[in-house]
Design a protein around this motif. Structure first.
Motif: not given
Length: 91
Positions: A6-7, A9-14, A16, A67, A69
């Motif tokens: 979760d951390k 994903l919040e920090k790096h928008e690209q 998945t 996880t 990109y």
């Protein structure tokens, strides 16, 4: 409480995050001091790539959480979509 995923994903928008993806092919090949790992996932035509310092047990047939990109790589003059893996975790 937020997980590490979760951390990220919040920090790096690209980024998945996908869960329960079945690995249909896992190849490992030496690339200098690194071992390039390539996963093919059921229902997806793009390869998932990441590097590690040593070989690992094959993930073929396993379910994994990934996880990653999206990126493009030029192979023989053609642009090919690849997924750069940041984190892989077996079930």
């Amino acid at each position: 409480m937020k997980t590490d995923v979760d951390k990220m994903l919040e920090k790096h928008e690209q980024l998945t995050h996908s869960e329960g993806m079945k690995v249909v092919s896992h190849t490992q090949r030496e690339e200098g001091d690194w071992v390039l790992q390539t996963l093919m996932i059921e229902g997806c035509s793009a390869p998932f790539k990441y590097k590690r310092t040593k070989r690992f047990r094959s993930l073929e047939g396993q379910k994994v959480n990934l996880t990653y990109y999206p990126s493009t790589q030029t192979v023989a003059g053609f642009d090919v979509e690849v997924m750069n893996v940041v984190r892989v975790k077996r079930f």
